[in-house]
Design an enzyme around this catalytic site. Sequence first.
Site, PDB file in Angstrom:
ATOM      1  N   CYS A 255       0.866  -1.192   0.000  1.00 11.39           N
ATOM      2  CA  CYS A 255       0.000   0.000   0.000  1.00 11.39           C
ATOM      3  C   CYS A 255       0.896   1.233   0.000  1.00 11.39           C
ATOM      4  O   CYS A 255       0.794   2.107   0.861  1.00 11.39           O
ATOM      5  CB  CYS A 255      -0.938   0.005   1.191  1.00 11.39           C
ATOM      6  SG  CYS A 255      -1.904  -1.512   1.382  1.00 11.39           S
ATOM      7  N   ALA A 256       1.790   1.278  -0.980  1.00  3.91           N
ATOM      8  CA  ALA A 256       2.933   2.194  -0.949  1.00  3.91           C
ATOM      9  C   ALA A 256       2.617   3.645  -1.291  1.00  3.91           C
ATOM     10  O   ALA A 256       3.317   4.559  -0.834  1.00  3.91           O
ATOM     11  CB  ALA A 256       4.016   1.688  -1.907  1.00  3.91           C
ATOM     12  N   ALA A 257       1.629   3.891  -2.148  1.00  9.27           N
ATOM     13  CA  ALA A 257       1.368   5.273  -2.580  1.00  9.27           C
ATOM     14  C   ALA A 257       0.932   6.127  -1.386  1.00  9.27           C
ATOM     15  O   ALA A 257       0.332   5.614  -0.444  1.00  9.27           O
ATOM     16  CB  ALA A 257       0.287   5.275  -3.655  1.00  9.27           C
ATOM     17  N   GLY A 259       4.077   7.456  -1.692  1.00 11.92           N
ATOM     18  CA  GLY A 259       5.491   7.187  -1.923  1.00 11.92           C
ATOM     19  C   GLY A 259       6.481   7.719  -0.918  1.00 11.92           C
ATOM     20  O   GLY A 259       7.679   7.502  -1.067  1.00 11.92           O
ATOM     21  N   LYS A 261       7.130   6.755   2.146  1.00  9.95           N
ATOM     22  CA  LYS A 261       7.832   5.670   2.828  1.00  9.95           C
ATOM     23  C   LYS A 261       8.738   4.918   1.858  1.00  9.95           C
ATOM     24  O   LYS A 261       9.838   4.481   2.232  1.00  9.95           O
ATOM     25  CB  LYS A 261       6.819   4.747   3.501  1.00  9.95           C
ATOM     26  CG  LYS A 261       5.978   5.458   4.566  1.00  9.95           C
ATOM     27  CD  LYS A 261       4.907   4.551   5.126  1.00  9.95           C
ATOM     28  CE  LYS A 261       4.003   5.305   6.093  1.00  9.95           C
ATOM     29  NZ  LYS A 261       3.129   6.293   5.403  1.00  9.95           N
ATOM     30  N   ASP A 276       0.989  -1.418  -4.858  1.00  9.66           N
ATOM     31  CA  ASP A 276      -0.288  -0.744  -4.628  1.00  9.66           C
ATOM     32  C   ASP A 276      -1.274  -1.224  -5.681  1.00  9.66           C
ATOM     33  O   ASP A 276      -0.872  -1.541  -6.809  1.00  9.66           O
ATOM     34  CB  ASP A 276      -0.123   0.784  -4.707  1.00  9.66           C
ATOM     35  CG  ASP A 276      -1.217   1.521  -3.957  1.00  9.66           C
ATOM     36  OD1 ASP A 276      -0.953   2.009  -2.846  1.00  9.66           O
ATOM     37  OD2 ASP A 276      -2.346   1.606  -4.487  1.00  9.66           O
ATOM     38  N   ASP A 302      -3.408  -6.361  -6.388  1.00 14.05           N
ATOM     39  CA  ASP A 302      -4.196  -6.426  -5.160  1.00 14.05           C
ATOM     40  C   ASP A 302      -3.290  -6.940  -4.037  1.00 14.05           C
ATOM     41  O   ASP A 302      -2.890  -8.112  -4.034  1.00 14.05           O
ATOM     42  CB  ASP A 302      -5.386  -7.362  -5.358  1.00 14.05           C
ATOM     43  CG  ASP A 302      -6.321  -7.380  -4.153  1.00 14.05           C
ATOM     44  OD1 ASP A 302      -5.906  -6.961  -3.062  1.00 14.05           O
ATOM     45  OD2 ASP A 302      -7.467  -7.828  -4.309  1.00 14.05           O
ATOM     46  N   ASP A 318       1.558  -0.250   5.464  1.00 19.26           N
ATOM     47  CA  ASP A 318       0.804   0.932   5.886  1.00 19.26           C
ATOM     48  C   ASP A 318      -0.614   0.721   5.378  1.00 19.26           C
ATOM     49  O   ASP A 318      -0.951   1.114   4.256  1.00 19.26           O
ATOM     50  CB  ASP A 318       1.438   2.196   5.306  1.00 19.26           C
ATOM     51  CG  ASP A 318       0.801   3.460   5.850  1.00 19.26           C
ATOM     52  OD1 ASP A 318       0.171   3.391   6.919  1.00 19.26           O
ATOM     53  OD2 ASP A 318       0.912   4.511   5.192  1.00 19.26           O
ATOM     54  N   CYS A 371      -2.744   5.375   9.867  1.00 17.14           N
ATOM     55  CA  CYS A 371      -2.884   6.777  10.301  1.00 17.14           C
ATOM     56  C   CYS A 371      -4.268   6.974  10.904  1.00 17.14           C
ATOM     57  O   CYS A 371      -5.034   7.857  10.498  1.00 17.14           O
ATOM     58  CB  CYS A 371      -2.633   7.735   9.139  1.00 17.14           C
ATOM     59  SG  CYS A 371      -3.687   7.470   7.694  1.00 17.14           S
TER      60      CYS A 371
END
Length: 440
Positions: A255-257, A259, A261, A276, A302, A318, A371
């Site tokens: 779930c990188a976007a 970006g 991290k 992602d 996915d 994340d 978050c």
Amino acid sequence: MQTQPTISAESARLCALGALVHTLDKHKPLDSAWAQDRHFHSLSPSDRAFAQMLAKTVIRRTGQIDAILNGFMERPLGAKASRIMHILRLGVAQLIWLETPPHAAVHSAVEMTKQVKMEKFSGLVNAVLKRVSREGLALANAQDAAKLNTPEWLWKSWETAYGAEAARKIAEMHLREPPLDITVKSDPAYWAKELGGVVLPIKSDFGGSVRLRETRNITQLKGFSEGSWWVQDLAATIPAQLLGNVHDKRVIDLCAAPGGKTAQLALSGAKVSAVDRSKERIAMLKTNVHRLQLQAEYITTDVSKWLPNFAPEAILLDAPCSATGTLRRHPDVAWNRRPEDVVRLAETQAKMLRHALDMLGAGGTLVYSVCSLQPEEGENQITALLKERKDVTLIPVNPAVIGGLKECITSRGEIRTLPFHLEELDGMDGFFAAVLKKRD
């Protein structure tokens, strides 16, 4: 003779009106309202900033504004007149919090009733806002702003999790316009001096965070085009740092976007695979990482089903969440989330966390983060996992890793930042993070 509002300012107000319809009526993210509004992009930078400030102020203060308006109207406006309610909200925000001259705020609101072809309400709008211009400030000053601007279910959840005093402090921080944090690739002291900011206490081996006191057009700031830094809240920098030394390690950022991290990990020398499910978000991530002159592998898939063809030494998850820790920056989240959303997201997070652990190599490290301020998405996830998985150990975080901020560490050693932590420096986003070790 009164000075009439400029055409550009009127266009900005209409864009703000459209954003409120998009966010409060259609329950879509505020950020996407600007992305989809072609008129917004034709505005000058100053008018775009005005439109954004207008919409954010209304959304941040919706509870207070509606309480004032309800006291000045004989009956509520129906759903068919929702645009008139938004026009009134914009007027109140300008009169009380943005210090717009009364004649400009009232006149522009009346004009907007004509532009949306609802001029039959112009008399009501004129009368109500003139009364607000006389009495509104005193009423606003007497209100319990923190309570009114927080949905009841959120307030109660924070009271249960953190206590009454902390819940109020969280809500009070959400009423502040947040500062702008940037992560610099090196020499934070230099960039703080160059950009008129302050160095924040959480440092790393490769750089650090600088907080800018004034909101500015970031693309025009020194170092942006050269890729010397990127925008990232201080709290959001913590999860990647919890992986420790990742130099030459194969690390997966799930779930990188957008970006931030991924950039941290690449800058630390990791061989990063950024994963992602969204093509658009991966494209944005590529653009950001390319500007920073860093390298990563990009995978669009996915996350909950994908498996790598190697056993990674480290994973950063994340996870998608309610984002209630970001209300300072995204006040629309407060009004577009429901308790059932938290339940649904918690189920997704639990599946993702277990799937990520399955793909992690033996002896590897996984950092799980959200978050969110909701324990269901943070602490409770780890409690349930540790009861279920005997091959996983929770590794307590050393306060030194986060600049000695002991107040941000739970009794078990997880990270739990709250918006009022570092209040003397204007706070930070609410985040949860835990370090998990998979046994050999």
